[in-house]
Write an enzyme that holds these catalytic residues in place. Structure first.
Site, mmCIF file in Angstrom:
data_model
loop_
_atom_site.group_PDB
_atom_site.id
_atom_site.type_symbol
_atom_site.label_atom_id
_atom_site.label_comp_id
_atom_site.label_asym_id
_atom_site.label_seq_id
_atom_site.Cartn_x
_atom_site.Cartn_y
_atom_site.Cartn_z
ATOM 1 N N ASP A 1 45.330 57.261 -13.307
ATOM 2 C CA ASP A 1 45.640 55.829 -13.284
ATOM 3 C C ASP A 1 45.005 55.094 -14.459
ATOM 4 O O ASP A 1 44.857 53.881 -14.451
ATOM 5 C CB ASP A 1 45.185 55.210 -11.961
ATOM 6 C CG ASP A 1 43.685 55.370 -11.722
ATOM 7 O OD1 ASP A 1 42.999 56.007 -12.557
ATOM 8 O OD2 ASP A 1 43.189 54.878 -10.694
ATOM 9 N N GLU B 1 43.739 64.327 -8.009
ATOM 10 C CA GLU B 1 43.968 62.954 -7.584
ATOM 11 C C GLU B 1 43.225 62.651 -6.295
ATOM 12 O O GLU B 1 43.318 63.378 -5.310
ATOM 13 C CB GLU B 1 45.455 62.632 -7.417
ATOM 14 C CG GLU B 1 45.743 61.141 -7.263
ATOM 15 C CD GLU B 1 45.224 60.312 -8.441
ATOM 16 O OE1 GLU B 1 44.022 60.028 -8.461
ATOM 17 O OE2 GLU B 1 46.020 59.962 -9.325
#
Length: 508
Positions: free
Chosen positions: A335, A259
């Site tokens: 995402d 991430e």
């Protein structure tokens, strides 16, 4: 524009507001290693698998991991069983013609995919892969993912026949990931690491069908499609993304998406990571969740693994310890950043920190599976339509065209899914799940063509004539490049059939 122009004409969101990047790490404290004899037995069992038979060797990757004390928490493949005892479905396909679905299973328990069953079910139409089954008892199946905070819409399933290869002497289909294609287990998957627990993962993927956008990942992701911060992902990736420069060469590199960063090792940049660019790559990642991770890569058809990193987790903040959420992604970021491309064949996620000996035995088994064939060019029923000036019929929108998307001419690109068309039995031409359509089902000369849901109307019928024209019977007109132009972006329309150079289109 299409995928071919994506990387030069369009900015790719990165960082906290865009791509979700993560990795798996390897714990400094690990379970006891296999004994020398046990390790030797694992390697021998993996090496004796003979390609060309429908039944696989006694020990397959998940059997090997279990013997090493790190059992599979999830196991996904469209080409073969990953447990010797597995005899369930590998994936599900759904037909475009009538919306019906079928499960594609194995030729025999512990064996290879029954590609002939897919071919029979999808004959005279197109199919998409709408579910990839988890072969473990956890049932962590993957389905096309929902829209996320990246701003992209919901994912679509991969074209089921886009890429055919040979595994163990048998035809099998991989998962061709184009922009807009992706899969997810939304929520907390059973058995998958969370909140700093140790885990490992690998995938076999193409080292030649790759890109630099976000994100061709497989592994641990947020439980919902949103970037929730550093360390909330732990997925393995293979891409040409040099997120932390400098990088060695041009890749692709096996990387860790943790991430907000594609880590090649160390604290991001790692010039010791020389990349893996063979047609089939074993991309491997492990993480102890607290202090340590490792990245490995190898040719999935021969040889062993290279260790690109084995050491400390990033100290950038948020990665020590990790904060995994236990979702699973394939072909996207956490995402739902789904701009990248790749080809996936198999992958697993395991509980605990695998030993090097176990990983070496898994690599030996992968090599013994006998992967072969090109992995960077679609080779199914879809064919390019070559038009005026040697340009290809293309959909504006980087392989993500929706109803009403403009159809144009563009430089031919081997990776661009929206340049590969299926000439269906009803004379329609389809790509990325939609058909070549005349705007408003019109018949007047100069009416532009577009992409639209396949509905069988007259404006979606195209007959290839011997003079090179694509003829629409309803209008009595031919597909035409506006103004006989050949430049990138030239819109296509229908016009009176005159055999001019602007009406020369050849399928295949």
């Amino acid at each position: 524009m299409s995928v071919k122009s994506f990387f030069t004409a369009r900015a790719v969101p990165t960082g906290a507001g865009g791509a979700a990047y993560r990795i798996r790490t390897s714990p400094p404290y690990r379970k006891a290693l296999l004994s020398g004899l046990a390790t030797l037995a694992l390697v021998i069992a993996a090496l004796i698998a003979l390609p060309g038979v429908s039944r696989a060797t006694t020990s397959l990757p998940c059997d090997i991991y279990a013997s090493g004390g790190t059992p599979c928490a999830a196991a996904h493949s469209t080409v073969r069983a990953l447990f010797a005892s597995y005899d369930g479905p590998l994936y599900q396909v759904t037909r475009a013609s009538d919306g019906s679905s079928a499960n594609i299973g194995l030729l025999s328990p512990g064996g290879y995919a029954d590609a002939a069953a897919q071919d029979a079910f999808c004959a005279n139409t197109t199919c998409r892969i709408t579910r990839i089954y988890d072969q473990t008892s956890h049932h962590n199946d993957l389905t096309p993912g929902p829209s996320g905070t990246s701003g992209m819409g919901a994912d679509r399933g991969a074209d089921a026949s886009e890429i055919a290869v040979t595994v163990g002497g048998h035809k099998a289909y991989g998962v061709w990931i184009s922009p807009g294609v992706g899969y997810r287990y939304t929520g907390v998957a059973a058995g998958v690491a969370v909140n700093g627990q140790p885990e490992g993962a690998y995938m076999v993927a193409s080292g030649t069908h790759v890109g630099s956008a976000c994100c061709f990942d497989y592994g641990n992701a947020e439980s919902t499609p949103a970037d929730t911060g550093n360390g909330h992902m732990d997925a393995v990736s293979i891409a040409t993304t040099c997120y932390f420069s400098p990088c060695s060469g041009s890749g692709p590199w096996v990387e860790a998406d943790m991430e907000n960063g594609m880590f090649q090792g160390d604290n991001g940049s790692n010039t010791a990571n020389k990349g893996n660019n063979t047609p089939y790559v074993t991309a491997m990642l492990k993480d102890n969740g607290q202090t340590t991770y490792a990245i490995k890569g190898g040719d999935a058809t021969s040889g062993g693994l290279s260790t690109w990193w084995s050491g400390s987790l990033p100290t950038r903040g948020g990665y020590m310890p990790m904060h995994q959420e236990g979702g699973i992604i394939l072909g996207t970021g956490g995402d739902n950043s789904n701009w990248n491309m790749g080809t996936f064949f198999e992958g697993v996620m395991v509980s605990g920190y695998p030993s090097d000996a176990t990983e070496n035995a898994v690599q030996a088994n992968i090599v013994s599976a006998g992967y072969s064939g090109e992995t960077n060019v679609p080779n199914g029923a879809q064919k390019p339509i070559t038009g005026p000036g040697g340009q290809c019929v293309d959909v504006i929108g980087d392989d993500t065209g929706t109803d009403g998307a403009a159809v144009d001419l563009w430089n031919c690109q081997s990776y661009a899914e929206d340049q590969y068309w299926t000439h269906n039995a009803n004379d329609s031409l389809s790509t990325i799940g939609r058909c070549l359509d005349i705007d408003g089902d019109g018949t007047a000369a100069g009416t532009q063509v577009e992409l639209w849901d396949c509905n069988g109307v007259g404006g979606q019928k195209w007959v290839q004539h011997s003079d090179g024209t694509l003829y629409n019977p309803q209008s009595g007109r031919c597909l035409d490049a506006t103004g006989n132009a050949t430049a990138n972006g030239t819109r296509l329309q229908i016009a009176d059939c005159d055999g001019s150079s602007g009406e020369q289109f050849h399928l295949g």
